[in-house]
Design a protein around this motif. Structure first.
Motif, PDB file in Angstrom:
ATOM      1  N   PRO A 146       0.815  -1.220   0.000  1.00 21.10           N
ATOM      2  CA  PRO A 146       0.000   0.000   0.000  1.00 21.10           C
ATOM      3  C   PRO A 146       0.846   1.267   0.000  1.00 21.10           C
ATOM      4  O   PRO A 146       1.735   1.435   0.828  1.00 21.10           O
ATOM      5  N   GLN A 147       0.564   2.149  -0.944  1.00 22.25           N
ATOM      6  CA  GLN A 147       1.257   3.434  -1.063  1.00 22.25           C
ATOM      7  C   GLN A 147       0.247   4.585  -1.072  1.00 22.25           C
ATOM      8  O   GLN A 147       0.489   5.642  -1.654  1.00 22.25           O
ATOM      9  N   ALA A 155      -3.549   3.413  -5.237  1.00 24.74           N
ATOM     10  CA  ALA A 155      -2.248   2.794  -5.004  1.00 24.74           C
ATOM     11  C   ALA A 155      -2.304   1.864  -3.801  1.00 24.74           C
ATOM     12  O   ALA A 155      -1.315   1.694  -3.093  1.00 24.74           O
ATOM     13  N   ILE A 156      -3.453   1.221  -3.574  1.00 17.93           N
ATOM     14  CA  ILE A 156      -3.627   0.409  -2.378  1.00 17.93           C
ATOM     15  C   ILE A 156      -2.758  -0.847  -2.404  1.00 17.93           C
ATOM     16  O   ILE A 156      -2.449  -1.424  -1.364  1.00 17.93           O
ATOM     17  N   ALA A 157      -2.342  -1.296  -3.597  1.00 15.65           N
ATOM     18  CA  ALA A 157      -1.481  -2.477  -3.693  1.00 15.65           C
ATOM     19  C   ALA A 157      -0.069  -2.149  -4.128  1.00 15.65           C
ATOM     20  O   ALA A 157       0.832  -2.977  -3.968  1.00 15.65           O
ATOM     21  N   GLY A 158       0.158  -0.947  -4.675  1.00 17.39           N
ATOM     22  CA  GLY A 158       1.499  -0.597  -5.106  1.00 17.39           C
ATOM     23  C   GLY A 158       1.476   0.472  -6.174  1.00 17.39           C
ATOM     24  O   GLY A 158       0.418   0.978  -6.573  1.00 17.39           O
ATOM     25  N   VAL A 159       2.679   0.799  -6.651  1.00 15.76           N
ATOM     26  CA  VAL A 159       2.841   1.862  -7.638  1.00 15.76           C
ATOM     27  C   VAL A 159       3.915   1.458  -8.647  1.00 15.76           C
ATOM     28  O   VAL A 159       4.955   0.900  -8.273  1.00 15.76           O
ATOM     29  N   LEU A 160       3.650   1.736  -9.918  1.00 17.68           N
ATOM     30  CA  LEU A 160       4.684   1.751 -10.940  1.00 17.68           C
ATOM     31  C   LEU A 160       5.019   3.212 -11.203  1.00 17.68           C
ATOM     32  O   LEU A 160       4.247   3.935 -11.846  1.00 17.68           O
ATOM     33  N   ASN A 161       6.151   3.649 -10.664  1.00 15.63           N
ATOM     34  CA  ASN A 161       6.562   5.043 -10.779  1.00 15.63           C
ATOM     35  C   ASN A 161       7.575   5.151 -11.916  1.00 15.63           C
ATOM     36  O   ASN A 161       8.708   4.698 -11.802  1.00 15.63           O
ATOM     37  N   THR A 503      25.273   0.695  10.056  1.00 17.59           N
ATOM     38  CA  THR A 503      26.445   1.368   9.513  1.00 17.59           C
ATOM     39  C   THR A 503      25.926   2.316   8.437  1.00 17.59           C
ATOM     40  O   THR A 503      24.744   2.271   8.082  1.00 17.59           O
ATOM     41  N   PRO A 504      26.769   3.175   7.889  1.00 15.88           N
ATOM     42  CA  PRO A 504      26.283   4.034   6.805  1.00 15.88           C
ATOM     43  C   PRO A 504      25.748   3.262   5.602  1.00 15.88           C
ATOM     44  O   PRO A 504      25.005   3.822   4.787  1.00 15.88           O
ATOM     45  N   ASP A 505      26.081   1.961   5.501  1.00 15.30           N
ATOM     46  CA  ASP A 505      25.700   1.184   4.333  1.00 15.30           C
ATOM     47  C   ASP A 505      24.733   0.040   4.641  1.00 15.30           C
ATOM     48  O   ASP A 505      24.374  -0.719   3.734  1.00 15.30           O
ATOM     49  N   ILE A 506      24.317  -0.106   5.894  1.00 16.56           N
ATOM     50  CA  ILE A 506      23.393  -1.184   6.257  1.00 16.56           C
ATOM     51  C   ILE A 506      22.254  -0.588   7.079  1.00 16.56           C
ATOM     52  O   ILE A 506      22.488   0.057   8.104  1.00 16.56           O
ATOM     53  N   MET A 507      21.038  -0.811   6.611  1.00 13.87           N
ATOM     54  CA  MET A 507      19.870  -0.219   7.254  1.00 13.87           C
ATOM     55  C   MET A 507      18.756  -1.257   7.370  1.00 13.87           C
ATOM     56  O   MET A 507      18.553  -2.074   6.473  1.00 13.87           O
ATOM     57  N   THR A 508      18.034  -1.216   8.478  1.00 12.38           N
ATOM     58  CA  THR A 508      16.832  -2.025   8.637  1.00 12.38           C
ATOM     59  C   THR A 508      15.661  -1.090   8.941  1.00 12.38           C
ATOM     60  O   THR A 508      15.848   0.010   9.467  1.00 12.38           O
ATOM     61  N   TYR A 509      14.470  -1.561   8.608  1.00 14.34           N
ATOM     62  CA  TYR A 509      13.291  -0.743   8.866  1.00 14.34           C
ATOM     63  C   TYR A 509      12.091  -1.630   9.159  1.00 14.34           C
ATOM     64  O   TYR A 509      12.040  -2.807   8.775  1.00 14.34           O
ATOM     65  N   ALA A 510      11.131  -1.042   9.852  1.00 17.96           N
ATOM     66  CA  ALA A 510       9.850  -1.689  10.118  1.00 17.96           C
ATOM     67  C   ALA A 510       8.762  -0.642   9.923  1.00 17.96           C
ATOM     68  O   ALA A 510       8.875   0.481  10.447  1.00 17.96           O
ATOM     69  N   THR A 511       7.730  -0.975   9.161  1.00 17.75           N
ATOM     70  CA  THR A 511       6.666  -0.014   8.873  1.00 17.75           C
ATOM     71  C   THR A 511       5.294  -0.667   9.003  1.00 17.75           C
ATOM     72  O   THR A 511       5.129  -1.881   8.819  1.00 17.75           O
ATOM     73  N   TYR A 512       4.333   0.166   9.326  1.00 17.09           N
ATOM     74  CA  TYR A 512       2.921  -0.216   9.306  1.00 17.09           C
ATOM     75  C   TYR A 512       2.202   0.840   8.480  1.00 17.09           C
ATOM     76  O   TYR A 512       2.359   2.046   8.709  1.00 17.09           O
ATOM     77  N   SER A 513       1.439   0.408   7.486  1.00 15.64           N
ATOM     78  CA  SER A 513       0.741   1.356   6.621  1.00 15.64           C
ATOM     79  C   SER A 513      -0.668   0.868   6.347  1.00 15.64           C
ATOM     80  O   SER A 513      -0.966  -0.330   6.426  1.00 15.64           O
ATOM     81  N   THR A 514      -1.524   1.805   6.020  1.00 15.72           N
ATOM     82  CA  THR A 514      -2.899   1.472   5.651  1.00 15.72           C
ATOM     83  C   THR A 514      -3.160   1.955   4.231  1.00 15.72           C
ATOM     84  O   THR A 514      -2.506   2.874   3.731  1.00 15.72           O
ATOM     85  N   GLY A 515      -4.124   1.326   3.603  1.00 14.56           N
ATOM     86  CA  GLY A 515      -4.498   1.698   2.245  1.00 14.56           C
ATOM     87  C   GLY A 515      -5.993   1.801   2.101  1.00 14.56           C
ATOM     88  O   GLY A 515      -6.762   1.223   2.884  1.00 14.56           O
ATOM     89  N   TYR A 516      -6.411   2.519   1.084  1.00 18.09           N
ATOM     90  CA  TYR A 516      -7.840   2.755   0.862  1.00 18.09           C
ATOM     91  C   TYR A 516      -8.088   2.946  -0.623  1.00 18.09           C
ATOM     92  O   TYR A 516      -7.314   3.606  -1.334  1.00 18.09           O
ATOM     93  N   LYS A 517      -9.153   2.336  -1.110  1.00 16.45           N
ATOM     94  CA  LYS A 517      -9.646   2.563  -2.463  1.00 16.45           C
ATOM     95  C   LYS A 517     -11.140   2.800  -2.376  1.00 16.45           C
ATOM     96  O   LYS A 517     -11.840   2.105  -1.644  1.00 16.45           O
ATOM     97  N   GLY A 518     -11.639   3.783  -3.108  1.00 20.06           N
ATOM     98  CA  GLY A 518     -12.996   4.281  -2.892  1.00 20.06           C
ATOM     99  C   GLY A 518     -14.108   3.371  -3.370  1.00 20.06           C
ATOM    100  O   GLY A 518     -13.906   2.292  -3.925  1.00 20.06           O
ATOM    101  N   GLN A 519     -15.310   3.839  -3.151  1.00 21.09           N
ATOM    102  CA  GLN A 519     -16.513   3.122  -3.560  1.00 21.09           C
ATOM    103  C   GLN A 519     -16.535   2.937  -5.076  1.00 21.09           C
ATOM    104  O   GLN A 519     -15.861   3.657  -5.817  1.00 21.09           O
ATOM    105  N   ALA A 520     -17.322   1.963  -5.526  1.00 24.57           N
ATOM    106  CA  ALA A 520     -17.335   1.629  -6.952  1.00 24.57           C
ATOM    107  C   ALA A 520     -18.751   1.289  -7.393  1.00 24.57           C
ATOM    108  O   ALA A 520     -19.626   0.977  -6.579  1.00 24.57           O
ATOM    109  N   TYR A 521     -18.960   1.343  -8.718  1.00 22.46           N
ATOM    110  CA  TYR A 521     -20.227   0.934  -9.327  1.00 22.46           C
ATOM    111  C   TYR A 521     -19.957  -0.198 -10.320  1.00 22.46           C
ATOM    112  O   TYR A 521     -18.943  -0.193 -11.017  1.00 22.46           O
ATOM    113  N   ASP A 522     -20.872  -1.139 -10.401  1.00 17.91           N
ATOM    114  CA  ASP A 522     -20.740  -2.287 -11.287  1.00 17.91           C
ATOM    115  C   ASP A 522     -21.439  -2.000 -12.613  1.00 17.91           C
ATOM    116  O   ASP A 522     -22.505  -2.545 -12.911  1.00 17.91           O
ATOM    117  N   LEU A 523     -20.843  -1.136 -13.436  1.00 18.71           N
ATOM    118  CA  LEU A 523     -21.492  -0.651 -14.652  1.00 18.71           C
ATOM    119  C   LEU A 523     -21.161  -1.550 -15.833  1.00 18.71           C
ATOM    120  O   LEU A 523     -20.367  -1.211 -16.715  1.00 18.71           O
TER     121      LEU A 523
END
Length: 808
Positions: A146-147, A155-161, A503-523
């Motif tokens: 999610p982005q 972008a609830i599943a990802g992004v092609l930037n 170190t300046p060249d080794i990094m770890t991270y942990a994240t929590y994120s939420t995503g949202y995609k709006g209402q839809a119509y079945d047209l």
């Protein structure tokens, strides 16, 4: 978990071998820049940062990788990013991009995508418009998970930037020509440079043609190809050292002959529509049914789309200077306007016979044609973003902005002329207003906190005009039904995380994120008063947990990144297919209760020597259904009449039953028909394991030779996949691997490069889609008749080619 542990051990062993090789070379060469990897700068956080410093699971495909793999359009990116896949529909307007197994597949215009495609900071308003030639691309960033906080609700599943090249301060250019032995041709030309001290220009024009890899025996033409003409320009003006304006117009025209499937299995003795006057031996004459069949029979216009894109972006960037309270900040205004239109067409009977002339059910009879679909899509998109970016130095770094977007969409469909009649015009508008911010704060030199939030308001409306036919005749009384509606919705998404630099060249991270995609119509064509009364389909939401590791090892000779993730999606919006008890085939939108995707992703690049470079990627993706009790059964799935659907309960997973299921707001939008509980079943078109490994070795020749040579190879492998969410055992693509080989020469100044390549060197067949069914063929005397079709990938057959690049 054991699978993940084994994958980690395997990846550690691989990187250890690479690192050991690099270390041995490092001892001999010291800090030789020729064996160091280049720094990769990405904008995945809407600011320029080193790839290795960004706490996001992202693969950056640089220009040399894109050119080396002859990337032409989005489908080619699947080869290079294991977490990426594409679902192909019956025509280009129905394609869908997936990330980590998540991607909306819908035939309707009022359903947003789960993966955003962003080109130069402008998202594509309707995802189908992104399936065109990619030209003059400097970098593609594949952001997984999610982005929504920075890139919005699509972008609830990802992004092609996608980032295209900027104008140069010096005059130059390049030209490219490519040809293959199976009918593909490409030409491209770019010129760039300054007009004066303040103005720089870049112009690119590209033309592509590919006939396709299936042959229509009736016309003698190949199908499943495309041709495109693309032109882009960038004009930059810097009237002062603090201010830059840019204008970027764009145009694309694409004609596609997609998407035909060839029959690979068909029970002998069948007739088209069951009529003895149309035996398969006649309608499919000359075709041998086997796994390698690449022949079809159809009318001249077998299917596809003819599309055009007109648009442009206007951008302003102002750097605050000395004396300003915002010294070092950059204010940006990005305005875009695009118009996409496509006419689509499809021969839905899959024959070259005017079968309506003798089809007894047709009324009126005597119509000299088959059955077809034609229509059009229109999409107009307007966006406006105001963005403030802090300096890249300092303990607090942030980006904040305001965002507005409006998409006007319409779809006209006409199916007939006398059977399976459907005719409608669907129109929908969505407007979005957003405010967002994302920041990183350094608690210490090593420990940093990250966080961000986005507030989004969506307004959507629709109008649906449907022609009602009293029965399947042209002379029957008809009427027009009109439906309309409007809704709005507010949502807040966010992201929090922590990163630690060991170190300046080794990094770890942990994240929590939420995503949202709006209402839809079945047209779509099944839209009626019952469905209209329960619109809109509820929003889709996501919660994502991620642990990551990024490293630059051995004096920047090795990059190795890893990410563990788990995401839960609720209210997942996707179209599924279903069969009524009488065999009627339907497509309708569902809001699936819950999906889960979890797994491991690895990315690595190693400069073994100054002449030898390796790159690889691996993805383990466990994407499953958690809650979808009203899922579709597959064609031919036995009904379990002994286990009726329990009133107020849920059937056991995998049991196909028939139940009158009313449409209820907030519940899956299903119909009376055959259903099954899909709890615990894997998502369709998602390999559990997938990897790619590639490299290039530059060969130094004697000094008196005016050029040097190179050889490269790329291998990709993926596990079994099922193309049907219904778990149809006859739509499983078995595991396969594809090997590509390149050899070439280049002059020592890098002005000329000639490459020869063989794609799918070992001629391994694979499908991008499989269908279980007899394609309209039947015989009452053969109730157990079976059939199967396949939609081959671009490189499902081995082909050879050559490419010439000229730089000046």
């Amino acid at each position: 978990m054991r699978t993940i542990q084994r994958a980690l051990l395997a990846s550690t062993a691989v990187i250890a071998v690479v690192a050991g090789t690099g270390a041995a070379h490092a001892q001999a060469s010291g800090s030789d820049p020729s064996v160091q990897l280049e720094e990769i700068i990405v904008t995945s956080t809407k600011r320029a940062e080193r790839l290795q410093d960004v706490p996001v699971s992202v693969t950056a495909l640089t220009q040399d990788v894109i050119e080396r793999n002859n990337v032409r359009e989005l489908g080619d990116l699947v080869k290079l990013s294991p977490g990426l896949s594409i679902d192909y529909g019956s025509q280009p307007g129905n394609f869908s991009i997936k990330m980590r197994g998540i991607g909306t597949f819908s035939n309707g215009i009022a359903v947003e995508s789960d993966v955003a495609v962003v080109i130069d900071d402008v998202p594509i308003g309707f995802q189908a418009a992104a399936f065109k030639d990619l030209i003059d691309v400097e970098r593609v960033e594949v952001l997984r998970g999610p982005q929504s906080t920075l890139f919005g609700k699509s972008a609830i599943a990802g992004v092609l930037n996608i980032v295209t090249a900027a104008p140069s301060d010096t005059f130059g250019g390049k030209a490219m020509a490519l040809v293959t032995d199976d009918g593909e041709k490409r030409l491209g030309f770019t010129v760039t440079g300054p007009i004066n001290d303040d103005i720089r220009v870049r112009l690119t024009v590209a033309k592509s043609d590919y006939d396709g890899n299936l042959k229509n025996l009736t016309t003698g033409k190949n199908v499943n190809g495309s041709s495109g003409l693309t032109a882009t320009a960038k004009i930059e003006w810097t009237p002062t050292e603090n201010l830059k304006f840019s204008v970027a117009p764009r145009f694309n025209h694409n004609v596609s002959s997609c998407c035909a499937s060839a029959i690979t299995e068909l029970t002998p003795g069948l007739n088209y529509q069951g009529e003895p006057g149309f035996p398969a031996t006649t309608t499919l004459r000359g075709i041998t049914f086997d796994k390698n069949n690449h022949f079809v029979r159809s009318d001249d216009r077998i299917g596809g789309g003819n599309s055009e894109v007109f648009g442009g972006t206007v951008r302003l960037d102002y750097d605050f200077g000395e004396g300003s309270i915002l010294k070092g900040h950059t204010f940006s205004s990005i305005t875009s306007r695009d118009r996409w239109k496509m006419r689509d067409f499809q021969d839905i009977d899959g024959t070259d016979q005017p079968f309506l002339l003798g089809f007894p059910v047709a009324s009126p009879s005597g119509i000299n044609s088959g059955a077809v679909i034609n229509g059009y899509f229109h999409a107009k998109s307007t966006t406006q973003e105001f963005r403030l970016t802090s300096p890249g130095t300092g303990r607090l770094r942030y980006v904040a902005g305001l965002w507005y977007a409006k998409n006007d969409l319409d779809r006209y469909l006409n199916r007939g002329p006398v059977l399976q009649l459907a005719r409608y015009l669907a129109e929908s508008t969505n407007e979005n207003y957003s405010a967002y911010a994302n920041a990183t704060f350094d608690l210490t030199d090593k420990l940093s906190l990250t966080g961000g939030a986005r507030f989004n308001r969506q307004k959507i409306d629709y109008q649906f005009h449907k022609t009602i036919f009293a029965n399947t005749t042209l002379t029957s009384p008809t009427s027009v039904q009109e439906f309309s509606g409007a809704n709005d919705d507010d949502a807040v998404t966010g992201k929090v995380g922590v990163q630690y630099k060991w170190t300046p060249d080794i990094m770890t991270y942990a994240t929590y994120s939420t995503g949202y995609k709006g209402q839809a119509y079945d047209l779509v064509s099944t839209f009626d008063s019952k469905i209209a009364a329960n619109m809109p389909v509820p929003p889709e939401t996501a919660k994502n947990y991620e642990l990551g590791f990024k490293s630059s090892l051995l004096d920047r000779r090795v990059y190795f990144n890893a990410a563990l993730f788990r995401a839960d999606y609720k209210g997942f919006q996707t179209s599924v297919t279903s069969f009524l008890p009488d065999g009627t085939f339907l497509t309708f939108l569902n809001s699936i209760g819950q999906l889960r995707t979890q797994g491991l992703e690895l990315d690595g690049v190693a400069r073994i020597t100054s002449h030898f470079r390796l790159n690889g990627a691996f993805a383990y993706t466990d994407a499953t259904v958690i809650d979808f009790p009203n899922g579709p059964c597959y064609s031919g799935q036995p009904l379990d009449l002994a286990s009726p659907y329990p009133v107020g309960g849920v059937a056991a997973p995998g049991v196909c039953y028939t139940q009158l299921q009313p449409i209820v707001a907030g519940k899956p939008q299903t119909v009376s028909g055959r259903q099954q509980n899909l709890h615990g079943k894997r998502l369709n078109n998602v390999p559990k394991y997938k990897f790619s490994l590639g490299g290039q070795y530059d060969i130094d020749l004697p000094d008196n030779v005016p050029f040097k040579a190179f050889i490269g190879a790329n291998v990709r492998w993926q596990d079994d996949i099922n193309f049907s969410l219904s778990q149809d055992p006859r739509t499983v693509q078995k595991a396969y691997s594809i090997t590509d080989l390149t050899v070439g020469i280049t002059d020592r100044e890098g002005k000329y490069k000639l490459t020869a390549f063989a794609n799918n060197l070992f001629d391994k067949r694979y499908a991008q889609g499989l269908g279980n069914g007899t394609s309209g063929y039947s015989n009452p005397a053969i109730p157990t008749a079976q059939g199967k079709t396949w939609f081959p990938g671009r490189d499902a057959f081995r082909y050879f080619g050559a490419r010439l690049d000229v730089n000046f």
